[in-house]
Design a protein around this motif. Structure first.
Motif: not given
Length: 724
Positions: A78-84, A161-176
């Motif tokens: 997982y990227g180290l710039t986005t919370g999930i 699932v994993t998904r981006a946290d509330h600070r990047a709610a529209g980011d779908r790249t963290q959806d697994v």
């Protein structure tokens, strides 16, 4: 959950939070062997790959305890710039945020049903969130259950699932996503039969199929259980001054064609006269009905009769009528007086005067009768054996509520009472158990015991000076056990109460509903529709190069759904139709170029679109064979892997050394043993993740209407070559 992103909630230092998180993590990891399930007795670890190469593993995803259990969830890459967030969520499919989730999105650090993972050094690291480990790893446990917090995995497809946290709610790249199934379910079906794209899978709705205008001003309906004929009690329609349409009409329910019209009934002197049919009491054996005609007539007739036979009662106007306790009697309300009379003579065998009321519903199965007094806001229970009042109950809303209906559910004995815009549901003991509020006046109800559903027709008030009125009524459908909405509300244009109360009749099974509109002089025939519901879903499979494989999917719905197969070559980020793949079975020859490809079936009908969960094809090199050969290439050298070729390109005439000989795919239907040096393109594959910019909502309730379909889509297997 009210902390502002980027600030330290509660004024705690980051050092203190990190120490707290480290201590908790140490205790957690000390008690969990690597790769072991946590309180997960069923299933084996399951892994999915995300759009950026993330690996998500859950310790168990099948046979889970509906009451709840802990599972271990691990991730890497997982990227180290986005919370999930890590949670159990409704799986809304590709490019859509997984939501709602069990426990919501944890921003408090106290949830056991979700976990918050953040980059090292993040302001929330500590008591609220756990930091990623080296290489974007994490190892947590969550508690998951089949139902809770607006999520019901028995009704909708659910995934860990994993998904981006509330600070990047529209980011779908963290959806697994990893589909889960509780005991009695298949992974990915959520009990809801696939992923509904526009409406939930198995959504029930009704649409107008025909309008019958051959029965004057319709007042009441009965679909005869034996003859299947539609009986209509009608008054004269003023718009047709040349014809007096009063009487009992018998219609063909399929076409609305008039089969019979009984317009004459005996009056107060016994002479025949034109008479409206105000209320239908019930069916006669084989064919025909018993009904009330104004003002005090009790008649009976069947299709083909020239006139009704009947008796004229003494006393006030009849206000309600129902079958009696014997085949030869009827129960009659004349205001607050209840009588049981002999149909042949009109003689009252029993009479009871109640405190008040005009309308009732009989429950012969339980020996009870429920008498509504809307003016006083009361309902009285009458014991049909002793013919005495055995209880009185309040009708909430107070005295003077607009009278709608009183009906009993023959399956449960529950009493449904329409008052103004509400339907009050009382159990068989008289306890109010549910209030169903609608936007229109509740006018009539009917029950289908086969499906366990109640149908309520509501009419607009008809006064357009009232902002709440729009001249349109509504058909609402509820489950009789849980009182949940069981079908999409249907607008009934022009159905208002100014010219009389609407009524309805339901065909057993609920496939057809008939609704009257007295103001328009018509009966609307409504037919049930069901969006596709997956009854058989494909599963992940592994094949050797050159092996023939088959994926099968089936769905039911009304109208019968069509199917098309789709393939993704980029880890479920994009999808395209497989050319010619429109049968329930997709059969083709596996090629190494297809390793990691994702497949799904998409079912469509007039109500909606439903997709099966995506499955992964794993292709391994063929065992044995002639060593020293070359990897097969496409005969025309283009090697288009997305079209089922065995190569991604390269010169098909170029030799290779030491390769394992395999059978080459060809879009031209030929075979090629010529070696090629091109490397087969493979997908990072296995991902249920998707990309997009859908904004996360953690408060939406999951809506699932699993309705019963009526047609099953079953087609022959079809071989699809060169389309993958």
């Amino acid at each position: 959950m009210t902390s502002t992103p980027g600030t330290a909630p509660g004024g705690q230092s980051r050092l203190r939070r990190r120490a707290g998180t480290a201590a908790v993590a140490a205790l957690l990891l000390a008690g969990i062997p690597v790769g072991a399930a946590v309180s997960a007795d069923a299933g084996t670890p399951k892994t999915a790959t995300g759009p950026q190469g993330q690996k998500l593993t859950v310790s168990a995803n099948t046979g889970l305890d509906p009451a709840g259990q802990k599972v271990r969830v691990q991730g890497e890459g997982y990227g180290l710039t986005t919370g999930i967030y890590v949670a159990l969520c409704k799986d809304n499919g590709d490019n859509r945020v997984p939501s709602p989730c069990l426990g919501g999105a944890d921003m408090s650090g106290g949830s056991k049903t979700s976990q918050w993972i953040v980059p090292p050094g993040d302001p929330y690291e500590g008591d609220l969130a756990q930091a990623f480990g080296p290489g974007g790893t994490f190892d947590v446990e969550i508690e998951i259950a089949q139902k809770g917090d607006g999520l019901d995995c028995a009704e909708v497809a659910c995934s860990v699932v994993t998904r981006a946290d509330h600070r990047a709610a529209g980011d779908r790249t963290q959806d697994v996503r990893i589909p889960v199934a509780f005991a009695g379910q298949d992974p990915g079906d959520g009990g809801g039969g696939g992923e509904g794209v526009d409406v939930p899978a198995g959504t029930i709705s009704y649409k107008s199929a025909a309008e019958f205008t051959t029965a004057g001003k319709p007042l009441d309906l009965l679909l005869h259980p034996d003859s299947k004929k539609l009986y209509v009690g009608a008054d004269n329609l003023p718009d047709t001054a040349d014809v007096d349409e009063r009487g009992l009409h018998v219609l063909n329910p399929e076409t609305g064609t008039s089969e019979s019209w009984i317009s004459q009934a005996p009056g107060s002197t016994g002479a025949l006269r034109p008479s409206a049919a105000a209320r239908i009491a019930g069916p006669l054996p084989g064919d025909g009905v018993v009904y009330n005609y104004p003002l005090r007539g009790v008649g009976s007739a069947k299709s083909g009769d020239e006139a009704a036979s009947g008796v004229w009662l003494a006393g006030p106007t009849i206000t309600d009528i129902a079958p009696g306790t014997t085949p030869d009697t009827v129960l009659v309300a004349q205001g607050a007086t209840l009588s049981e009379i002999e149909r042949a003579t009109g003689t009252a065998t029993r009479t009871l005067t109640l405190p008040g009321g005009t309308q009732f519903a009989a429950d012969p199965e339980r020996g009870a009768l429920w008498y509504s007094d809307f003016a006083a806001g009361k309902m009285h229970r009458v014991d049909l054996t002793s013919f005495t009042v055995s209880g009185s109950f309040d009708l909430p809303g107070g005295p003077g509520g607009m009278a709608g209906f009183t009906e009993t559910d023959p399956a449960t004995g529950a009493v449904w009472v329409g008052v103004d815009r509400s339907v009050l549901v009382f159990d068989a003991a008289g306890t109010l158990v549910k209030t169903l509020v609608g936007k229109d006046l509740a006018r009539d109800a009917a029950f289908d015991t086969a499906s366990g559903r109640a149908y309520v027709v509501r009419q607009d008030g008809g006064d357009l000076s009232d902002p709440a009125n729009d001249n349109n009524g509504t058909l609402t459908v509820y489950g009789t056990e849980d009182f949940a909405v069981a079908a999409k509300d249907l607008s009934l244009p022009g159905n208002h109460s100014q010219a009389g109360a609407a009524s309805l009749a339901v065909e057993p099974g609920g496939t057809t509903v008939f609704v009257t509109s007295p103001a328009e002089g018509k009966i609307t025939k409504l037919v049930r529709q069901v969006s596709p519901l997956v009854t058989r879903a494909p599963a992940d499979l592994t094949a050797e190069e050159g092996e023939e494989v088959a994926l099968t999917a089936e769905a039911e719905g009304a109208p019968e759904p069509t199917v098309r197969w789709q393939v993704s070559t980029d880890g479920a980020q994009t999808w395209k139709d497989v050319e010619g793949a429109t049968e329930s079975a997709l059969t083709f020859t596996a090629r190494t170029a297809q390793d990691g490809y994702r497949y799904r079936a998409e079912f469509r009908n007039d109500v909606g679109t439903t997709r099966t969960a995506a499955v992964t094809l794993t292709v391994t090199a063929a065992t044995g064979g002639d060593t020293g050969g070359d990897v097969g290439g496409d005969t025309d050298g283009n090697g288009d892997a997305s079209n089922g070729a065995g190569s991604t390109g390269g010169d098909g005439a170029t030799g290779g050394d030491g390769g394992t000989q395999t059978s080459g795919g060809s879009t031209n239907g030929g075979s090629d043993s010529t070696g090629g040096t091109g490397t087969a393109a493979t997908s990072g594959g296995g991902s249920l993740a998707a990309t997009g910019a859908t904004v996360m909502s953690v408060t939406l309730a999951a809506a699932g209407l699993v309705g019963a379909g009526v047609l099953v889509h079953r087609r022959a297997r079809r071989r699809t070559e060169g389309a993958l």
